[in-house]
Write an enzyme that holds these catalytic residues in place. Sequence first.
Site, mmCIF file in Angstrom:
data_model
loop_
_atom_site.group_PDB
_atom_site.id
_atom_site.type_symbol
_atom_site.label_atom_id
_atom_site.label_comp_id
_atom_site.label_asym_id
_atom_site.label_seq_id
_atom_site.Cartn_x
_atom_site.Cartn_y
_atom_site.Cartn_z
ATOM 1 N N CYS A 42 0.665 -1.209 0.134
ATOM 2 C CA CYS A 42 0.184 0.123 0.098
ATOM 3 C C CYS A 42 0.650 1.235 0.104
ATOM 4 O O CYS A 42 0.288 2.234 -0.275
ATOM 5 C CB CYS A 42 -0.817 -0.101 1.449
ATOM 6 N N ASN A 66 -10.388 -0.092 0.041
ATOM 7 C CA ASN A 66 -8.835 -0.183 0.049
ATOM 8 C C ASN A 66 -8.355 -0.758 -1.241
ATOM 9 O O ASN A 66 -8.267 -1.882 -1.486
ATOM 10 C CB ASN A 66 -8.200 -0.822 1.423
ATOM 11 N N HIS A 106 -2.878 7.145 2.082
ATOM 12 C CA HIS A 106 -3.544 5.641 1.416
ATOM 13 C C HIS A 106 -4.911 5.634 2.182
ATOM 14 O O HIS A 106 -5.010 5.595 3.337
ATOM 15 C CB HIS A 106 -2.312 4.793 1.829
HETATM 16 N N1 ACO Z 1 -18.304 -8.142 9.982
HETATM 17 C C1 ACO Z 1 -18.930 -8.460 11.286
HETATM 18 N N2 ACO Z 1 -18.020 -8.717 12.269
HETATM 19 C C2 ACO Z 1 -16.561 -8.791 11.878
HETATM 20 C C3 ACO Z 1 -16.055 -8.614 10.577
HETATM 21 C C4 ACO Z 1 -17.058 -8.290 9.671
HETATM 22 N N3 ACO Z 1 -16.800 -7.973 8.490
HETATM 23 N N4 ACO Z 1 -14.924 -8.651 10.641
HETATM 24 C C5 ACO Z 1 -14.471 -8.833 11.741
HETATM 25 N N5 ACO Z 1 -15.280 -9.266 12.499
HETATM 26 C C6 ACO Z 1 -15.423 -9.261 14.080
HETATM 27 C C7 ACO Z 1 -14.248 -10.141 14.419
HETATM 28 O O1 ACO Z 1 -14.552 -11.487 14.044
HETATM 29 C C8 ACO Z 1 -14.397 -10.087 15.933
HETATM 30 O O2 ACO Z 1 -15.239 -10.838 16.377
HETATM 31 P P1 ACO Z 1 -14.994 -11.530 17.785
HETATM 32 O O3 ACO Z 1 -15.092 -10.230 18.868
HETATM 33 O O4 ACO Z 1 -16.354 -12.487 18.253
HETATM 34 O O5 ACO Z 1 -13.951 -12.337 17.906
HETATM 35 C C9 ACO Z 1 -15.126 -8.760 16.073
HETATM 36 O O6 ACO Z 1 -15.660 -8.262 14.875
HETATM 37 C C10 ACO Z 1 -14.060 -7.649 16.348
HETATM 38 O O7 ACO Z 1 -12.920 -7.932 15.448
HETATM 39 P P2 ACO Z 1 -11.856 -6.726 15.566
HETATM 40 O O8 ACO Z 1 -10.616 -7.418 14.663
HETATM 41 O O9 ACO Z 1 -11.205 -6.543 17.034
HETATM 42 O O10 ACO Z 1 -12.435 -5.379 14.964
HETATM 43 P P3 ACO Z 1 -11.946 -4.056 14.643
HETATM 44 O O11 ACO Z 1 -12.682 -3.002 15.449
HETATM 45 O O12 ACO Z 1 -10.387 -3.951 15.007
HETATM 46 O O13 ACO Z 1 -11.997 -4.014 13.159
HETATM 47 C C11 ACO Z 1 -10.613 -3.908 11.169
HETATM 48 C C12 ACO Z 1 -11.519 -4.710 12.462
HETATM 49 C C13 ACO Z 1 -11.800 -3.070 10.651
HETATM 50 C C14 ACO Z 1 -10.055 -4.756 10.406
HETATM 51 C C15 ACO Z 1 -9.744 -2.848 11.935
HETATM 52 O O14 ACO Z 1 -9.169 -3.650 12.820
HETATM 53 C C16 ACO Z 1 -8.920 -2.282 11.102
HETATM 54 O O15 ACO Z 1 -9.566 -1.260 10.500
HETATM 55 N N6 ACO Z 1 -7.725 -2.547 10.894
HETATM 56 C C17 ACO Z 1 -7.055 -1.882 9.992
HETATM 57 C C18 ACO Z 1 -6.670 -2.476 8.985
HETATM 58 C C19 ACO Z 1 -6.706 -2.126 7.542
HETATM 59 O O16 ACO Z 1 -7.413 -1.190 7.187
HETATM 60 N N7 ACO Z 1 -6.195 -2.696 6.846
HETATM 61 C C20 ACO Z 1 -6.114 -2.611 5.443
HETATM 62 C C21 ACO Z 1 -4.702 -3.073 4.927
HETATM 63 S S1 ACO Z 1 -3.332 -2.453 5.580
HETATM 64 C C22 ACO Z 1 -3.217 -1.173 4.955
HETATM 65 O O17 ACO Z 1 -3.695 -0.657 4.065
HETATM 66 C C23 ACO Z 1 -2.464 -0.248 5.706
#
Ligand code: ACO
Length: 319
Positions: free
Chosen positions: A113, A276, A246
Amino acid sequence: MIHSRIAGTGSYLPPRIVTNDEFSERLETSDAWIRERTGIAQRHIADESQGSSDLALEAGKAALQAAGARPEDIDLIIVATSTPDFIFPSTACLLQAKLGSKDCAAFDVQAVCSGFVYALSIADKFIKSGQHKCALVVGAEVFSRILDWNDRGTCVLFGDGAGAVVLRASDAPGIHSSVLRADGRHSGMLSVPGNVSGGKIIGSPFLQMVGNQVFKFAVKVLDEVGREALAAAGAGIGDVDWLVLHQANVRILDATARKLGIPPEKLVVTVDHHGNTSAASIPLALDEYVRAGRIKAGHRLLMEGVGGGFTWGAVYATF
Ligand code: ACO
Protein backbone atom coordinates in the site's frame (compact mmCIF):
# COMPACT_ATOMS: atom_id res chain seq x y z
CA MET A 1 18.51 22.58 -10.46
CA ILE A 2 16.07 20.19 -12.13
CA HIS A 3 12.77 19.66 -10.32
CA SER A 4 9.93 17.24 -11.00
CA ARG A 5 6.29 18.21 -11.09
CA ILE A 6 2.99 16.38 -11.54
CA ALA A 7 1.72 17.40 -14.99
CA GLY A 8 -1.47 15.32 -15.12
CA THR A 9 -3.48 12.72 -13.24
CA GLY A 10 -5.74 9.86 -14.33
CA SER A 11 -7.58 6.92 -12.86
CA TYR A 12 -9.73 3.95 -13.70
CA LEU A 13 -12.26 1.93 -11.73
CA PRO A 14 -13.75 -1.28 -13.15
CA PRO A 15 -17.50 -0.88 -13.73
CA ARG A 16 -18.74 -3.61 -11.36
CA ILE A 17 -19.67 -2.20 -7.95
CA VAL A 18 -20.03 -4.52 -4.94
CA THR A 19 -22.04 -3.08 -2.05
CA ASN A 20 -21.81 -4.16 1.59
CA ASP A 21 -25.21 -5.83 1.29
CA GLU A 22 -23.75 -8.35 -1.17
CA PHE A 23 -21.44 -9.56 1.63
CA SER A 24 -24.19 -9.74 4.25
CA GLU A 25 -26.24 -11.98 1.93
CA ARG A 26 -23.63 -14.77 2.31
CA LEU A 27 -21.41 -13.90 5.31
CA GLU A 28 -22.09 -13.07 8.95
CA THR A 29 -21.62 -9.33 8.54
CA SER A 30 -23.75 -6.26 7.89
CA ASP A 31 -23.66 -2.95 6.07
CA ALA A 32 -23.82 -1.22 9.47
CA TRP A 33 -20.75 -3.11 10.84
CA ILE A 34 -18.64 -2.47 7.74
CA ARG A 35 -19.57 1.24 7.60
CA GLU A 36 -19.00 1.78 11.30
CA ARG A 37 -15.60 -0.01 11.52
CA THR A 38 -14.19 0.98 8.12
CA GLY A 39 -16.29 3.77 6.56
CA ILE A 40 -16.55 1.65 3.40
CA ALA A 41 -19.90 1.51 1.59
CA GLN A 42 -18.87 -0.04 -1.74
CA ARG A 43 -15.87 -1.08 -3.82
CA HIS A 44 -15.21 -1.80 -7.53
CA ILE A 45 -14.20 -5.29 -8.60
CA ALA A 46 -12.44 -6.07 -11.89
CA ASP A 47 -13.81 -8.46 -14.46
CA GLU A 48 -11.93 -11.77 -14.69
CA SER A 49 -10.58 -10.71 -18.08
CA GLN A 50 -8.88 -7.60 -16.62
CA GLY A 51 -5.37 -7.65 -15.16
CA SER A 52 -3.56 -4.84 -13.36
CA SER A 53 -1.96 -3.78 -16.67
CA ASP A 54 -5.42 -3.26 -18.21
CA LEU A 55 -6.50 -1.03 -15.32
CA ALA A 56 -3.12 0.75 -15.48
CA LEU A 57 -3.58 1.36 -19.21
CA GLU A 58 -6.86 3.25 -18.74
CA ALA A 59 -5.48 5.30 -15.83
CA GLY A 60 -2.25 5.96 -17.74
CA LYS A 61 -4.06 7.13 -20.89
CA ALA A 62 -6.17 9.54 -18.81
CA ALA A 63 -3.05 10.94 -17.07
CA LEU A 64 -1.26 11.39 -20.41
CA GLN A 65 -4.25 13.22 -21.82
CA ALA A 66 -4.46 15.49 -18.75
CA ALA A 67 -0.74 16.26 -19.09
CA GLY A 68 -0.97 16.88 -22.84
CA ALA A 69 1.66 14.16 -23.33
CA ARG A 70 1.93 11.38 -25.91
CA PRO A 71 3.06 7.81 -25.18
CA GLU A 72 6.33 8.52 -27.04
CA ASP A 73 7.11 11.39 -24.64
CA ILE A 74 7.37 8.94 -21.72
CA ASP A 75 10.94 7.86 -20.92
CA LEU A 76 10.21 6.03 -17.65
CA ILE A 77 7.30 3.86 -16.52
CA ILE A 78 7.00 2.70 -12.92
CA VAL A 79 4.05 0.57 -11.85
CA ALA A 80 3.43 0.05 -8.14
CA THR A 81 1.53 -3.19 -7.67
CA SER A 82 1.33 -6.25 -5.43
CA THR A 83 -1.02 -7.96 -7.85
CA PRO A 84 0.99 -8.08 -11.10
CA ASP A 85 -0.45 -9.78 -14.18
CA PHE A 86 2.38 -12.33 -14.10
CA ILE A 87 5.44 -13.29 -12.05
CA PHE A 88 7.24 -11.83 -15.05
CA PRO A 89 7.35 -9.86 -17.33
CA SER A 90 6.62 -6.88 -15.10
CA THR A 91 3.27 -5.12 -15.29
CA ALA A 92 5.20 -1.98 -16.30
CA CYS A 93 6.55 -3.77 -19.42
CA LEU A 94 3.07 -5.02 -20.30
CA LEU A 95 1.73 -1.48 -19.83
CA GLN A 96 4.50 -0.05 -22.01
CA ALA A 97 3.53 -2.40 -24.87
CA LYS A 98 -0.19 -1.61 -24.47
CA LEU A 99 0.50 2.15 -24.44
CA GLY A 100 2.91 1.97 -27.37
CA SER A 101 5.72 3.89 -25.67
CA LYS A 102 8.84 2.18 -27.00
CA ASP A 103 12.28 1.66 -25.46
CA CYS A 104 11.79 3.62 -22.26
CA ALA A 105 12.81 2.17 -18.88
CA ALA A 106 9.96 0.23 -17.26
CA PHE A 107 9.79 -1.64 -13.99
CA ASP A 108 7.49 -2.54 -11.09
CA VAL A 109 7.78 -1.51 -7.46
CA GLN A 110 6.51 -3.85 -4.75
CA ALA A 111 5.83 -1.95 -1.54
CA VAL A 112 2.15 -2.95 -1.15
CA CYS A 113 0.00 0.00 0.00
CA SER A 114 3.05 2.32 0.12
CA GLY A 115 3.87 1.39 -3.48
CA PHE A 116 2.73 4.63 -5.09
CA VAL A 117 4.66 6.81 -2.65
CA TYR A 118 7.76 4.66 -3.25
CA ALA A 119 7.28 4.83 -7.05
CA LEU A 120 6.72 8.60 -7.03
CA SER A 121 9.81 9.17 -4.90
CA ILE A 122 11.91 6.98 -7.24
CA ALA A 123 10.61 8.78 -10.35
CA ASP A 124 11.36 12.14 -8.71
CA LYS A 125 14.96 11.10 -8.13
CA PHE A 126 15.36 9.72 -11.69
CA ILE A 127 14.11 13.05 -13.08
CA LYS A 128 16.28 15.11 -10.73
CA SER A 129 19.30 13.07 -11.91
CA GLY A 130 18.75 14.56 -15.38
CA GLN A 131 18.58 11.13 -17.05
CA HIS A 132 14.77 11.07 -17.43
CA LYS A 133 12.37 13.86 -18.31
CA CYS A 134 8.87 12.45 -18.33
CA ALA A 135 7.70 9.58 -16.15
CA LEU A 136 4.41 7.72 -15.98
CA VAL A 137 3.91 6.59 -12.38
CA VAL A 138 1.03 4.20 -11.82
CA GLY A 139 -0.55 2.34 -8.90
CA ALA A 140 -2.68 -0.57 -10.16
CA GLU A 141 -4.22 -3.43 -8.22
CA VAL A 142 -6.64 -6.32 -8.50
CA PHE A 143 -6.67 -7.21 -4.79
CA SER A 144 -9.92 -9.12 -5.39
CA ARG A 145 -7.68 -11.97 -6.69
CA ILE A 146 -5.81 -12.42 -3.38
CA LEU A 147 -8.79 -12.23 -1.00
CA ASP A 148 -10.44 -15.15 0.72
CA TRP A 149 -14.05 -14.22 -0.06
CA ASN A 150 -15.21 -16.26 2.94
CA ASP A 151 -13.05 -14.30 5.43
CA ARG A 152 -15.27 -11.45 6.62
CA GLY A 153 -12.31 -9.87 8.45
CA THR A 154 -10.48 -9.06 5.19
CA CYS A 155 -12.68 -9.43 2.09
CA VAL A 156 -14.91 -6.46 2.93
CA LEU A 157 -11.95 -4.06 3.09
CA PHE A 158 -10.48 -4.05 -0.43
CA GLY A 159 -11.30 -3.05 -3.99
CA ASP A 160 -9.69 -2.95 -7.45
CA GLY A 161 -8.57 0.10 -9.43
CA ALA A 162 -5.71 2.13 -10.84
CA GLY A 163 -4.43 5.69 -10.62
CA ALA A 164 -1.61 7.40 -12.49
CA VAL A 165 0.37 10.62 -12.70
CA VAL A 166 2.67 12.04 -15.34
CA LEU A 167 5.74 13.48 -13.62
CA ARG A 168 7.74 15.94 -15.72
CA ALA A 169 11.06 17.74 -15.38
CA SER A 170 10.37 21.34 -14.43
CA ASP A 171 12.15 24.57 -13.51
CA ALA A 172 9.91 25.02 -10.45
CA PRO A 173 9.19 22.46 -7.72
CA GLY A 174 7.13 20.16 -7.73
CA ILE A 175 8.12 17.52 -5.36
CA HIS A 176 9.85 19.15 -2.39
CA SER A 177 10.74 16.09 -0.33
CA SER A 178 10.13 12.40 0.14
CA VAL A 179 10.88 9.98 2.94
CA LEU A 180 10.70 6.19 2.56
CA ARG A 181 10.85 3.69 5.40
CA ALA A 182 10.47 -0.07 5.97
CA ASP A 183 10.71 -2.54 8.82
CA GLY A 184 10.66 -6.18 7.72
CA ARG A 185 10.35 -7.40 11.31
CA HIS A 186 6.62 -6.69 10.97
CA SER A 187 6.17 -8.83 7.84
CA GLY A 188 3.73 -11.15 9.61
CA MET A 189 1.23 -8.41 10.47
CA LEU A 190 -0.04 -8.16 6.87
CA SER A 191 0.94 -10.64 4.18
CA VAL A 192 0.05 -13.03 1.40
CA PRO A 193 2.47 -15.73 2.55
CA GLY A 194 2.50 -17.96 -0.52
CA ASN A 195 4.50 -18.63 -3.66
CA VAL A 196 4.44 -20.85 -6.70
CA SER A 197 6.88 -23.72 -6.87
CA GLY A 198 6.91 -26.79 -9.09
CA GLY A 199 3.48 -25.86 -10.46
CA LYS A 200 1.87 -25.69 -7.00
CA ILE A 201 0.96 -22.95 -4.54
CA ILE A 202 3.21 -23.25 -1.49
CA GLY A 203 1.79 -21.53 1.60
CA SER A 204 -1.32 -19.37 1.30
CA PRO A 205 -2.43 -17.33 -1.74
CA PHE A 206 -4.77 -15.22 0.45
CA LEU A 207 -4.26 -11.94 2.29
CA GLN A 208 -3.85 -12.31 6.06
CA MET A 209 -3.84 -9.48 8.53
CA VAL A 210 -3.77 -8.73 12.24
CA GLY A 211 -6.23 -5.87 11.84
CA ASN A 212 -5.98 -4.09 15.18
CA GLN A 213 -2.15 -4.16 15.15
CA VAL A 214 -2.13 -2.81 11.58
CA PHE A 215 -4.44 -0.03 12.70
CA LYS A 216 -2.20 1.18 15.54
CA PHE A 217 1.04 0.80 13.59
CA ALA A 218 -0.37 2.69 10.57
CA VAL A 219 -1.47 5.73 12.58
CA LYS A 220 1.86 5.91 14.43
CA VAL A 221 4.13 5.76 11.38
CA LEU A 222 1.92 7.99 9.19
CA ASP A 223 2.16 10.69 11.84
CA GLU A 224 5.96 10.32 12.12
CA VAL A 225 6.78 10.14 8.43
CA GLY A 226 4.46 13.01 7.51
CA ARG A 227 6.25 15.26 9.97
CA GLU A 228 9.64 14.05 8.66
CA ALA A 229 8.75 14.85 5.02
CA LEU A 230 7.51 18.32 5.96
CA ALA A 231 10.62 19.03 8.04
CA ALA A 232 12.85 17.87 5.16
CA ALA A 233 11.19 20.55 3.00
CA GLY A 234 11.44 23.20 5.70
CA ALA A 235 7.64 23.20 5.94
CA GLY A 236 5.16 22.77 8.77
CA ILE A 237 1.66 21.37 9.30
CA GLY A 238 0.21 24.77 8.31
CA ASP A 239 1.81 24.36 4.85
CA VAL A 240 -0.47 21.45 3.92
CA ASP A 241 -3.55 22.20 1.77
CA TRP A 242 -4.50 18.54 1.30
CA LEU A 243 -3.59 15.39 3.22
CA VAL A 244 -3.74 12.55 0.69
CA LEU A 245 -3.35 9.38 2.75
CA HIS A 246 -3.43 5.81 1.59
CA GLN A 247 -7.14 5.01 1.75
CA ALA A 248 -7.14 2.04 4.16
CA ASN A 249 -10.19 2.89 6.20
CA VAL A 250 -11.88 6.05 7.44
CA ARG A 251 -10.91 5.51 11.07
CA ILE A 252 -7.19 5.32 10.17
CA LEU A 253 -7.58 8.48 8.04
CA ASP A 254 -9.37 10.41 10.79
CA ALA A 255 -6.99 9.28 13.54
CA THR A 256 -3.92 10.20 11.46
CA ALA A 257 -5.23 13.65 10.53
CA ARG A 258 -6.09 14.28 14.18
CA LYS A 259 -2.63 13.18 15.34
CA LEU A 260 -0.95 15.39 12.74
CA GLY A 261 -3.20 18.31 13.70
CA ILE A 262 -4.63 18.66 10.17
CA PRO A 263 -8.32 19.69 10.09
CA PRO A 264 -10.86 17.27 8.57
CA GLU A 265 -11.70 19.62 5.67
CA LYS A 266 -8.12 19.14 4.36
CA LEU A 267 -8.38 15.34 4.46
CA VAL A 268 -8.98 13.56 1.14
CA VAL A 269 -11.47 10.69 1.56
CA THR A 270 -12.43 8.24 -1.19
CA VAL A 271 -12.22 4.93 0.67
CA ASP A 272 -15.98 5.08 1.29
CA HIS A 273 -16.69 4.34 -2.38
CA HIS A 274 -13.38 2.71 -3.53
CA GLY A 275 -12.51 0.47 -0.57
CA ASN A 276 -8.79 -0.07 0.02
CA THR A 277 -7.16 -0.29 -3.43
CA SER A 278 -3.61 -0.63 -2.00
CA ALA A 279 -0.99 1.00 -4.29
CA ALA A 280 -3.75 2.52 -6.44
CA SER A 281 -5.48 4.37 -3.62
CA ILE A 282 -3.41 7.59 -3.47
CA PRO A 283 -3.36 8.38 -7.22
CA LEU A 284 -7.04 7.37 -7.47
CA ALA A 285 -7.96 9.76 -4.66
CA LEU A 286 -5.75 12.48 -6.10
CA ASP A 287 -7.32 12.20 -9.54
CA GLU A 288 -10.85 12.25 -8.14
CA TYR A 289 -10.19 15.48 -6.20
CA VAL A 290 -8.35 17.09 -9.14
CA ARG A 291 -11.18 16.32 -11.58
CA ALA A 292 -13.73 17.58 -9.05
CA GLY A 293 -11.83 20.90 -9.04
CA ARG A 294 -11.01 20.59 -5.35
CA ILE A 295 -7.24 20.07 -5.65
CA LYS A 296 -5.96 22.91 -7.84
CA ALA A 297 -2.61 23.99 -9.31
CA GLY A 298 -0.45 25.46 -6.56
CA HIS A 299 -2.04 23.47 -3.73
CA ARG A 300 0.44 21.76 -1.41
CA LEU A 301 -0.10 18.03 -0.92
CA LEU A 302 1.16 15.70 1.77
CA MET A 303 0.83 12.19 0.30
CA GLU A 304 1.44 9.27 2.65
CA GLY A 305 1.28 5.50 2.37
CA VAL A 306 1.68 2.54 4.72
CA GLY A 307 1.39 -1.14 3.97
CA GLY A 308 2.69 -4.68 4.10
CA GLY A 309 6.38 -5.22 4.58
CA PHE A 310 5.92 -3.15 6.66
CA THR A 311 6.61 -0.15 4.43
CA TRP A 312 5.66 3.48 4.81
CA GLY A 313 6.56 6.83 3.30
CA ALA A 314 5.52 10.37 2.48
CA VAL A 315 5.91 12.81 -0.40
CA TYR A 316 5.39 16.55 0.06
CA ALA A 317 4.65 18.36 -3.20
CA THR A 318 3.16 21.46 -4.77
CA PHE A 319 0.59 20.36 -7.32
N1 ACO B 1 -18.42 -8.19 9.99
C1 ACO B 1 -18.78 -8.46 11.25
N2 ACO B 1 -17.90 -8.79 12.21
C2 ACO B 1 -16.60 -8.81 11.88
C3 ACO B 1 -16.15 -8.53 10.58
C4 ACO B 1 -17.11 -8.21 9.62
N3 ACO B 1 -16.80 -7.92 8.34
N4 ACO B 1 -14.79 -8.63 10.57
C5 ACO B 1 -14.42 -8.95 11.80
N5 ACO B 1 -15.49 -9.08 12.58
C6 ACO B 1 -15.56 -9.45 13.99
C7 ACO B 1 -14.33 -10.20 14.46
O1 ACO B 1 -14.45 -11.56 14.10
C8 ACO B 1 -14.42 -10.01 15.94
O2 ACO B 1 -15.33 -10.90 16.49
P1 ACO B 1 -15.06 -11.58 17.92
O3 ACO B 1 -15.01 -10.42 18.89
O4 ACO B 1 -16.23 -12.47 18.07
O5 ACO B 1 -13.74 -12.27 17.79
C9 ACO B 1 -15.01 -8.60 16.08
O6 ACO B 1 -15.58 -8.29 14.79
C10 ACO B 1 -14.01 -7.55 16.42
O7 ACO B 1 -12.84 -7.75 15.62
P2 ACO B 1 -11.66 -6.76 15.64
O8 ACO B 1 -10.65 -7.21 14.63
O9 ACO B 1 -11.21 -6.52 17.03
O10 ACO B 1 -12.43 -5.46 15.11
P3 ACO B 1 -11.85 -4.03 14.88
O11 ACO B 1 -12.69 -3.03 15.56
O12 ACO B 1 -10.37 -4.00 15.11
O13 ACO B 1 -12.12 -3.84 13.34
C11 ACO B 1 -10.84 -3.88 11.31
C12 ACO B 1 -11.53 -4.71 12.38
C13 ACO B 1 -11.88 -3.08 10.57
C14 ACO B 1 -10.14 -4.83 10.33
C15 ACO B 1 -9.84 -2.95 12.03
O14 ACO B 1 -8.96 -3.68 12.84
C16 ACO B 1 -9.04 -2.16 11.07
O15 ACO B 1 -9.56 -1.27 10.44
N6 ACO B 1 -7.75 -2.46 10.98
C17 ACO B 1 -6.89 -1.83 10.03
C18 ACO B 1 -6.74 -2.79 8.97
C19 ACO B 1 -6.79 -2.21 7.62
O16 ACO B 1 -7.33 -1.17 7.32
N7 ACO B 1 -6.17 -2.96 6.78
C20 ACO B 1 -6.07 -2.59 5.43
C21 ACO B 1 -4.84 -3.16 4.91
S1 ACO B 1 -3.49 -2.45 5.70
C22 ACO B 1 -3.25 -1.05 5.02
O17 ACO B 1 -3.78 -0.75 4.00
C23 ACO B 1 -2.35 -0.19 5.71
